[in-house]
Design an enzyme around this catalytic site. Structure first.
Site, PDB file in Angstrom:
ATOM      1  N   ASP A   1       2.157   6.074  -2.677  1.00  0.00           N
ATOM      2  CA  ASP A   1       3.286   6.560  -3.474  1.00  0.00           C
ATOM      3  C   ASP A   1       4.285   7.320  -2.607  1.00  0.00           C
ATOM      4  O   ASP A   1       5.484   7.059  -2.641  1.00  0.00           O
ATOM      5  CB  ASP A   1       2.779   7.456  -4.608  1.00  0.00           C
ATOM      6  CG  ASP A   1       1.724   6.780  -5.448  1.00  0.00           C
ATOM      7  OD1 ASP A   1       2.063   5.824  -6.151  1.00  0.00           O
ATOM      8  OD2 ASP A   1       0.554   7.190  -5.382  1.00  0.00           O
TER       9      ASP A   1
ATOM     10  N   GLU B   1       1.040  -1.014  -1.838  1.00  0.00           N
ATOM     11  CA  GLU B   1       2.416  -1.514  -1.821  1.00  0.00           C
ATOM     12  C   GLU B   1       3.124  -1.244  -0.508  1.00  0.00           C
ATOM     13  O   GLU B   1       3.637  -2.163   0.129  1.00  0.00           O
ATOM     14  CB  GLU B   1       3.199  -0.890  -2.976  1.00  0.00           C
ATOM     15  CG  GLU B   1       4.631  -1.374  -3.084  1.00  0.00           C
ATOM     16  CD  GLU B   1       5.307  -0.958  -4.379  1.00  0.00           C
ATOM     17  OE1 GLU B   1       6.519  -0.711  -4.350  1.00  0.00           O
ATOM     18  OE2 GLU B   1       4.616  -0.873  -5.416  1.00  0.00           O
TER      19      GLU B   1
END
Length: 362
Positions: free
Chosen positions: A15, A256
């Site tokens: 994140d 990600e």
């Protein structure tokens, strides 16, 4: 343009990795004035050692870094970005409502290649309190927000990959010396449930240097032997992580941020998607594989890596993907995919244009 980015660190590093890259992209590429609000500065400091977790406010690279404060009621910037539906503090949202012209509020969503993402990208959501939030989806097609890619990345990567001496010196700085000069360099960054021991043992039949960060894949050393050399490396800054990925022949990555950076390495990659209940994450994997031009053997490897509960012939799976013409094909297609994605507007440019269009339409 003044902007606030809010980040809750849920998955250790992914994140904040995305948010820090985005903040730097908007600052360095477009001159935005940014405040980055983070609830876990200790995790941030592992990726960016210049961050002092003890400070509630600090400046780094022209970006103001603030500790997440639920009591914060600072005047918001023209743009407010919440990463992955983290919801800004209630008092900050009250300050947003108090503005004569409320800021453009962006929910930066998770990355997915599923078709529905293209239909939802850019849609507004009207709240009962009068604020409007827009959903902004990263993605792989022209109907999404694209992927974060800074200017000059291709030139820097290609220069690094052409400089064998620089790569060798970099590995030495990490405390790594190749036991076999012709070994294939593989990086491993995975979630704990990945079948990494099975994969590593299957690599022992070919000269391989397997690099894994400290704390990742516990017990991995038990698989060392034969032609497999295993080395632990420290967590590194984002620029050094890029260089590590650029240096490797094959990158196993997770989440990600690491996945996107591995894609920009223009080298074969294996992506472990964050696991979800009822195997929903496998839908995302299949959707991405429809966009990723890899040979069938490489696709089979991706599936095996993301379904550790399914028995697999790891020796056969790796041999099919990493040997002979299949490996050469995968290498060529990885470079092709990088070039195709690089030709699209990156997420930073797309976000700037999206926000400017909203402001100009008011």
């Amino acid at each position: 343009m003044r902007a606030d980015i809010f980040c809750r660190v849920v998955d250790n590093y992914g994140d904040i990795g995305v948010c820090w890259r985005l903040a730097r992209r908007l600052r360095e590429g477009h001159g935005w004035q940014l405040r980055l609000w983070v609830d876990d500065l200790e995790a941030f400091a592992r990726l960016q050692p210049q961050v002092d977790p003890a400070l509630a406010a600090q400046q780094l690279g022209g970006i103001e870094i603030r500790r997440w404060d639920d009591a914060a009621s600072d005047a918001p910037g023209e743009i407010v970005i919440e990463a992955f539906a983290c919801d800004p503090p209630a008092r900050f949202m009250a300050a947003m409502r108090a503005q004569p012209q409320p800021p453009v509020w962006i929910n930066l969503e998770y990355l997915s290649a599923e078709d529905w993402v293209q239909d939802c990208h850019g849609l507004p959501s009207m709240r009962p309190d009068g604020l409007r939030k827009y959903f902004f989806f990263p993605g792989f097609t022209a109907r999404t927000g694209g992927l974060i890619r800074e200017a000059g990345l291709t030139q820097a990567r290609d220069g690094w990959q052409a400089d064998a001496a620089a790569r060798a010196a970099f590995l030495r700085e990490l405390g790594v010396v190749r036991a076999h000069p012709d070994s294939r360099l593989v990086t491993l960054f995975c979630y704990p449930h990945a079948p990494y021991l099975e994969m590593a043992r299957a690599l022992a039949s070919r000269p391989t240097l397997l690099l894994a960060p400290q704390g990742v894949a516990p017990g991995l050393e038990a698989a060392a032997g034969g032609l497999l050399q295993i080395a632990r490396i420290p967590f590194v800054t984002q620029p050094d992580f890029d260089r590590l990925l650029w240096s490797a022949d094959l990158n196993f990555v997770r989440g990600e941020d690491s996945f996107i950076r591995a894609a920009w390495a223009a080298r074969p990659l294996v992506w472990q998607i964050y696991p979800q209940d009822d195997d929903v994450h496998l839908d995302k994997l299949h959707a991405w594989l429809q966009h990723y031009p890899a040979p069938p053997a490489a696709r089979e490897l991706q599936l095996r890596w993301n379904t550790p509960q399914t028995p697999a012939d790891w020796a056969g799976t790796l041999s099919a993907a990493l040997d002979g013409s299949h490996w050469a094909q995968w290498q060529n297609q990885a470079r092709q995919w990088d070039a195709e994605q690089a030709a699209r507007p990156d997420l930073g440019d797309s976000l700037v244009k999206f926000c400017a269009d909203i402001i100009n339409s008011r």
